[in-house]
Design a protein around this motif. Structure first.
Motif, PDB file in Angstrom:
ATOM      1  N   ARG A  79       5.337  -3.863 -12.869  1.00 20.21           N
ATOM      2  CA  ARG A  79       5.418  -3.023 -11.663  1.00 20.21           C
ATOM      3  C   ARG A  79       4.027  -2.746 -11.094  1.00 20.21           C
ATOM      4  NH1 ARG A  79       9.227   1.317 -10.689  1.00 20.21           N
ATOM      5  NH2 ARG A  79      10.440   0.589 -12.449  1.00 20.21           N
ATOM      6  N   VAL A  80       3.064  -2.512 -11.974  1.00 18.38           N
ATOM      7  CA  VAL A  80       1.684  -2.266 -11.527  1.00 18.38           C
ATOM      8  C   VAL A  80       1.148  -3.506 -10.813  1.00 18.38           C
ATOM      9  CG1 VAL A  80      -0.701  -1.904 -12.314  1.00 18.38           C
ATOM     10  CG2 VAL A  80       1.154  -0.479 -13.221  1.00 18.38           C
ATOM     11  N   ALA A  81       1.434  -4.676 -11.387  1.00 20.91           N
ATOM     12  CA  ALA A  81       0.959  -5.928 -10.770  1.00 20.91           C
ATOM     13  C   ALA A  81       1.565  -6.088  -9.377  1.00 20.91           C
ATOM     14  CB  ALA A  81       1.317  -7.110 -11.658  1.00 20.91           C
ATOM     15  N   GLU A  82       2.863  -5.791  -9.250  1.00 22.02           N
ATOM     16  CA  GLU A  82       3.531  -5.869  -7.930  1.00 22.02           C
ATOM     17  C   GLU A  82       2.850  -4.954  -6.930  1.00 22.02           C
ATOM     18  OE1 GLU A  82       7.415  -4.403  -8.513  1.00 22.02           O
ATOM     19  OE2 GLU A  82       8.081  -6.108  -9.722  1.00 22.02           O
TER      20      GLU A  82
ATOM     21  N   ALA B 225       0.398   3.430 -13.040  1.00 18.68           N
ATOM     22  CA  ALA B 225       1.466   3.427 -14.061  1.00 18.68           C
ATOM     23  C   ALA B 225       1.842   4.833 -14.511  1.00 18.68           C
ATOM     24  CB  ALA B 225       1.020   2.598 -15.266  1.00 18.68           C
ATOM     25  N   TYR B 226       1.026   5.818 -14.132  1.00 14.50           N
ATOM     26  CA  TYR B 226       1.217   7.166 -14.669  1.00 14.50           C
ATOM     27  C   TYR B 226       2.651   7.712 -14.491  1.00 14.50           C
ATOM     28  CZ  TYR B 226       0.404  12.015 -15.799  1.00 14.50           C
ATOM     29  OH  TYR B 226       0.487  13.258 -16.357  1.00 14.50           O
TER      30      TYR B 226
ATOM     31  N   ALA C 219       0.024   3.609  -3.797  1.00 11.54           N
ATOM     32  CA  ALA C 219       0.730   2.789  -4.786  1.00 11.54           C
ATOM     33  C   ALA C 219       1.301   3.661  -5.899  1.00 11.54           C
ATOM     34  CB  ALA C 219      -0.216   1.741  -5.364  1.00 11.54           C
ATOM     35  N   ARG C 220       0.518   4.649  -6.342  1.00 11.45           N
ATOM     36  CA  ARG C 220       1.003   5.537  -7.404  1.00 11.45           C
ATOM     37  C   ARG C 220       2.234   6.308  -6.920  1.00 11.45           C
ATOM     38  NH1 ARG C 220      -3.022  10.005  -9.732  1.00 11.45           N
ATOM     39  NH2 ARG C 220      -2.679  10.782  -7.637  1.00 11.45           N
TER      40      ARG C 220
ATOM     41  N   GLY D 218      -7.301  -3.712 -11.138  1.00 12.14           N
ATOM     42  CA  GLY D 218      -6.565  -2.843 -12.055  1.00 12.14           C
ATOM     43  C   GLY D 218      -7.414  -2.157 -13.108  1.00 12.14           C
ATOM     44  N   SER D 219      -8.473  -2.821 -13.567  1.00  8.14           N
ATOM     45  CA  SER D 219      -9.233  -2.231 -14.668  1.00  8.14           C
ATOM     46  C   SER D 219     -10.416  -1.394 -14.188  1.00  8.14           C
ATOM     47  CB  SER D 219      -9.715  -3.345 -15.609  1.00  8.14           C
ATOM     48  OG  SER D 219     -10.430  -4.294 -14.845  1.00  8.14           O
TER      49      SER D 219
END
Ligand SMILES: Nc1ncnc2c1ncn2[C@@H]1O[C@H](COP(=O)(O)OP(=O)(O)OP(=O)(O)O)[C@@H](O)[C@H]1O
Ligand SMILES: [Mg+2]
Length: 391
Positions: free
Chosen positions: A145-148, A129-130, A177-178, A159-160
């Motif tokens: 968007r992160v989930a996608e 997400a950064y 991904a980033r 994710g965590s």
């Protein structure tokens, strides 16, 4: 809004289900744009420029590989495209946009660095997400968007976690991904799989191809691994000492190398020194340093007396037990099995080394190291270069 019909069509190869299709479509860039690099020159202050008059294109939606030995300037080209250094000279554009005048942030480029560093204190989700946080994308959209992207890199549920709780390959996928989070029009990957073992590299290459194809994002990957470049890219840009030596498809580069450097860098090439004896039409006779003569059916630009080096691929050298027409005497140094083939290293009478491969089952009576054998070179597939060039 940014649903791309072309991508929707290509989703069956990505996987079943409309949910996945929707995910891909929404992670896709608005539309692919071609990258153009013209006359790029950069010096860090040393005597020779690190990058010297480099020009190449990456067609929209394609993946090209920048390939060459350590220190040849690959990362410098990438840094210039990303806007991390200001080159001395050159124009870089994406579609109709001249990137050269834009700041790094305004270029809309996703990049995975050579020593991919995730922020160690941020979770996987926060890492991805950064770039979105930097762009002040609202929180709910960021989360979606992160989930996608986690689904896209097949790390749902991770994710965590913190980066140190992931394997090297998983960290690598998070870095990709980033780089994709802000829906870049261009993806730059600098040795993305460099630190990983061979099997994992291969898995990630396949994964990368799948991602790249489904997103259709124009991609430039830097590597010094020729196999990686050949398996990923439709176009290779071969660099040596800051300059481009050849730009072609992987098969053209392999079959029709323009320079001795390219010939030896992509695949193995044995080098047989010789002198052009006579040259007429499409045929030339080269007397090798062993005293043997090779008749080469190539359009040779050499005059009689020119010192040359004839190169041949291991698969174009045949091993025979007895002398025959146009055979060259050799002694077997060592034979090593490699998957379905046997790799033979041989020495000619003048000490020149030459490599031959043959299918393991095809071998007749196996020669053993020290044996005298005879080789036959497929002269139609040899290349000839002036002897003072190359490295
Ligand atoms: N920040 C810098 N300051 C001075 N010289 C640099 C700097 N970065 C790179 N160079 C020099 O520029 C040349 C090209 O470096 P670059 O990092 O582009 O090579 P590369 O092809 O990416 O190599 P590698 O495969 O080892 O990563 C090298 O000679 C290097 O020493
Ligand atoms: Mg580098």
């Amino acid at each position: 809004m940014d649903t791309n019909p072309a991508l929707a069509r290509s989703t069956p190869e990505f996987g079943p289900g409309t949910a996945t299709a929707a995910r891909i479509a929404s992670a896709a860039p608005m539309s692919a744009r071609a990258l153009s690099v013209r006359a790029l020159t950069h010096s860090y202050g040393g005597t020779a420029p690190a990058v010297d008059d480099v020009s190449f294109d990456v067609p929209a939606g394609e993946i090209a590989a920048l390939l060459g030995p350590s220190g040849c300037g690959k990362s410098t080209v990438l840094r210039a495209i990303a806007g991390l250094i200001r080159p001395n000279r050159g124009i870089i554009s994406l579609g109709t946009t001249n990137l050269t005048v834009l700041s790094a942030r305004a270029r809309g480029i996703g990049m995975v660095f050579q020593n991919y560093a995730l922020f160690p204190h941020l979770t996987v989700a926060e890492n991805i997400a950064y770039p979105l946080a930097c762009q002040r994308v609202p929180r709910p959209e960021r989360r979606a968007r992160v989930a996608e992207l986690l689904a896209l890199i097949r790390l749902d549920g991770f994710g965590s976690r913190l980066p140190r709780e992931l394997s090297g390959g998983q960290q690598q996928r998070v870095a990709v991904a980033r780089a994709l989070a802000a829906r870049p029009s261009l993806l730059l990957l600098d040795e993305p799989f460099g630190a990983l073992d061979r099997a994992l590299r291969f898995d990630l290459q396949v994964e990368m191809l799948r991602l790249q194809k489904s997103l259709g994002v124009t991609t430039l990957i830097v590597t010094h691994d020729q196999e990686e470049a050949q398996s990923l890219a439709t176009r290779l840009v071969l660099m040596n000492r800051g300059r481009v030596e050849q730009i072609d498809s992987p098969t053209t580069v392999y079959d029709h190398p323009k320079t001795l450097f390219v010939n030896s860098f992509i695949g193995h090439a044995s080098r047989l020194p010789g002198i052009v004896e006579a040259s007429r039409g499409h045929e030339a006779m080269v007397r090798l340093s062993t005293g043997d003569t090779l008749v080469l059916k190539r359009d040779l630009q050499f005059i009689a007396g020119a010192p040359v080096v004839v190169t041949c691929r291991p698969e174009d050298v045949r091993l025979l037990a007895a002398p025959g027409p146009a055979t060259i005497e050799a002694r077997l140094t060592i034979s090593v099995p490699l998957g379905p083939t046997l790799v033979h290293d041989l020495r000619l009478v003048d000490g020149t080394e030459i490599r031959a491969t043959e299918m393991r089952g095809a071998a007749g009576r196996a020669a053993v190291p020290g044996d005298r054998v005879y080789i036959q070179v497929d002269t139609d597939r040899c290349h000839v270069f002036p002897r003072d060039t190359g490295n």
